[in-house]
Design an enzyme around this catalytic site. Structure first.
Site, mmCIF file in Angstrom:
data_model
loop_
_atom_site.group_PDB
_atom_site.id
_atom_site.type_symbol
_atom_site.label_atom_id
_atom_site.label_comp_id
_atom_site.label_asym_id
_atom_site.label_seq_id
_atom_site.Cartn_x
_atom_site.Cartn_y
_atom_site.Cartn_z
ATOM 1 N N ALA A 119 0.883 11.468 -14.622
ATOM 2 C CA ALA A 119 -0.086 11.570 -13.519
ATOM 3 C C ALA A 119 0.587 11.123 -12.229
ATOM 4 C CB ALA A 119 -1.298 10.700 -13.826
ATOM 5 N N THR A 175 0.879 -1.163 0.000
ATOM 6 C CA THR A 175 0.000 0.000 0.000
ATOM 7 C C THR A 175 0.917 1.212 0.000
ATOM 8 O OG1 THR A 175 -1.642 -1.202 1.261
ATOM 9 C CG2 THR A 175 -1.836 1.196 1.239
ATOM 10 N N THR A 183 17.490 0.569 -17.805
ATOM 11 C CA THR A 183 16.663 1.764 -18.009
ATOM 12 C C THR A 183 17.418 2.978 -17.457
ATOM 13 O OG1 THR A 183 15.454 1.365 -15.949
ATOM 14 C CG2 THR A 183 14.492 0.469 -17.956
ATOM 15 N N LEU A 184 17.282 4.096 -18.179
ATOM 16 C CA LEU A 184 18.072 5.285 -17.853
ATOM 17 C C LEU A 184 17.177 6.503 -17.618
ATOM 18 C CD1 LEU A 184 20.682 4.696 -20.716
ATOM 19 C CD2 LEU A 184 21.036 4.192 -18.294
ATOM 20 N N ASN A 189 2.647 -3.775 -9.340
ATOM 21 C CA ASN A 189 2.647 -2.698 -10.343
ATOM 22 C C ASN A 189 2.908 -3.275 -11.739
ATOM 23 O OD1 ASN A 189 2.355 -0.828 -8.295
ATOM 24 N ND2 ASN A 189 4.475 -0.092 -8.340
ATOM 25 N N ASP A 234 8.449 0.224 -13.198
ATOM 26 C CA ASP A 234 7.548 -0.937 -13.138
ATOM 27 C C ASP A 234 6.603 -0.947 -14.335
ATOM 28 O OD1 ASP A 234 8.686 -1.602 -10.696
ATOM 29 O OD2 ASP A 234 7.192 -0.505 -9.551
#
Ligand code: RIB
Length: 312
Positions: free
Chosen positions: A294, A17, A226-227, A48, A259
């Site tokens: 968002a 949570t 990932t960058l 996720n 994620d």
């Protein structure tokens, strides 16, 4: 029954949570500062990734443990709302549902403290109950927010059944069992995790590529680093690294964008197995870019209908 239940993506991982505070900046040690806004959301790296894959159209299942409490009840409803099969999600009376205290600054930085709670109680025995579903799935995905031995066992089970594996070593641990590399068809980490795992800097594109090569050398089938706003690197062999730029976007909250990327990658690997890994990563980058517009993690993840048709 197994044909009916064959999943595109099965995730063995965490549910948290998320308790999110927005504040002008991160507090210093010993300091109290006023925040602006607070909300509660569904998070945890495993869930996720699973929810993002489901929102793109994958048939998904989660193997996890939550507490026998209101957060746990809410999480089971969340899986139902997202079309994720939760038949392998247990509720334990012995620990609370995992929580993540997250602070997001106005500049979009975040800091996260997790308390694993019930996630740490997911056992290898319970994992065994999901074996038939794992054995028939297209892709199995694991991270490190549950006991590492349970993740390792899940990867082993999948490899024995020739199921494609993705491993996300997050949160990173320096002394990762070397079998994690050998059991990963795709090993996907961010630059901070690459740095911790290799003990080498991974800030610049060249450094990240060197770190990626080192991870590949440890036995993974392929490595994706990932960058953030700079995109990602895909390494399939020691000689070839593919650099994919990110979609430029005004980011409101980057929490959970990694994620979203990994959930999307799992979706493409399950549903478009003939596609090149670089193309999958490019498309996953578009999905993750949509997620930073968002606030929150799952609350920001796009559904298939929110995205350009060319991604499918
Ligand atoms: O990667 C983001 C996630 O990390 C959050 O949802 C939080 O729950 C932590 O697990």
């Amino acid at each position: 029954m197994m044909t009916e239940e064959a999943f595109d993506v099965i995730v063995v991982g965490s549910c948290m949570t998320d308790l999110v505070s927005q504040s002008p900046r991160l507090p210093k040690e010993g300091e109290t500062i006023h925040g602006r806004n607070f909300f509660i959301g569904f998070g945890g790296k495993g869930a996720n990734q699973c929810v993002q894959a489901a929102r793109l159209g994958a048939k998904t299942a989660m193997v996890a443990k939550v507490g026998k409490d209101s957060f746990g009840d809410g999480y089971l409803r969340n899986f139902k709302d997202n079309g994720v099969h939760a038949g392998f999600v247990g509720q334990s009376p012995d620990a609370a549902t995992g929580v993540a205290s997250i602070t997001v600054t106005d500049a979009g930085q975040n800091a996260i403290v997790i308390v694993a709670g019930a996630n740490a109680l997911l056992s290898e025995k319970e994992l065994g109950e999901a074996l038939p579903a794992i054995a028939s799935a297209k892709v199995l995905l694991c991270q490190l927010e549950i006991a590492p031995q349970t993740s390792l066992r899940a990867l082993r089970m999948a490899k024995e059944k020739k199921v494609t594996t993705i491993f996300n070593p997050a949160p990173a641990m320096a002394d990762l069992d070397p079998d994690f590399y050998r059991l990963s068809d795709v090993f996907c980490c961010n630059e901070t995790e690459a740095e911790l795992l290799t003990g080498r800097p991974a800030d610049t594109a060249e450094e990240a590529e060197r770190a990626g090569r080192e991870l590949l050398r440890r036995g993974c089938g392929a490595v994706v680093v990932t960058l953030g706003a700079r995109g990602c690197l895909v390494l399939k062999s020691a000689n070839a690294a593919e650099s994919l730029p990110a979609t430029p976007v005004a980011a409101l909250d980057t929490t959970g964008a990694g994620d979203s990327f990994i959930g999307a990658l799992a979706f493409y690997m399950a549903r478009y197995p003939q596609m090149q890994l670089g193309e999958m990563a490019r498309r996953a980058g578009h999905v993750a870019a949509a997620s930073v517009r968002a606030m929150g993690t799952q609350s920001s993840y796009p559904h298939k209908g929110d995205l350009a048709g060319e991604l499918f």
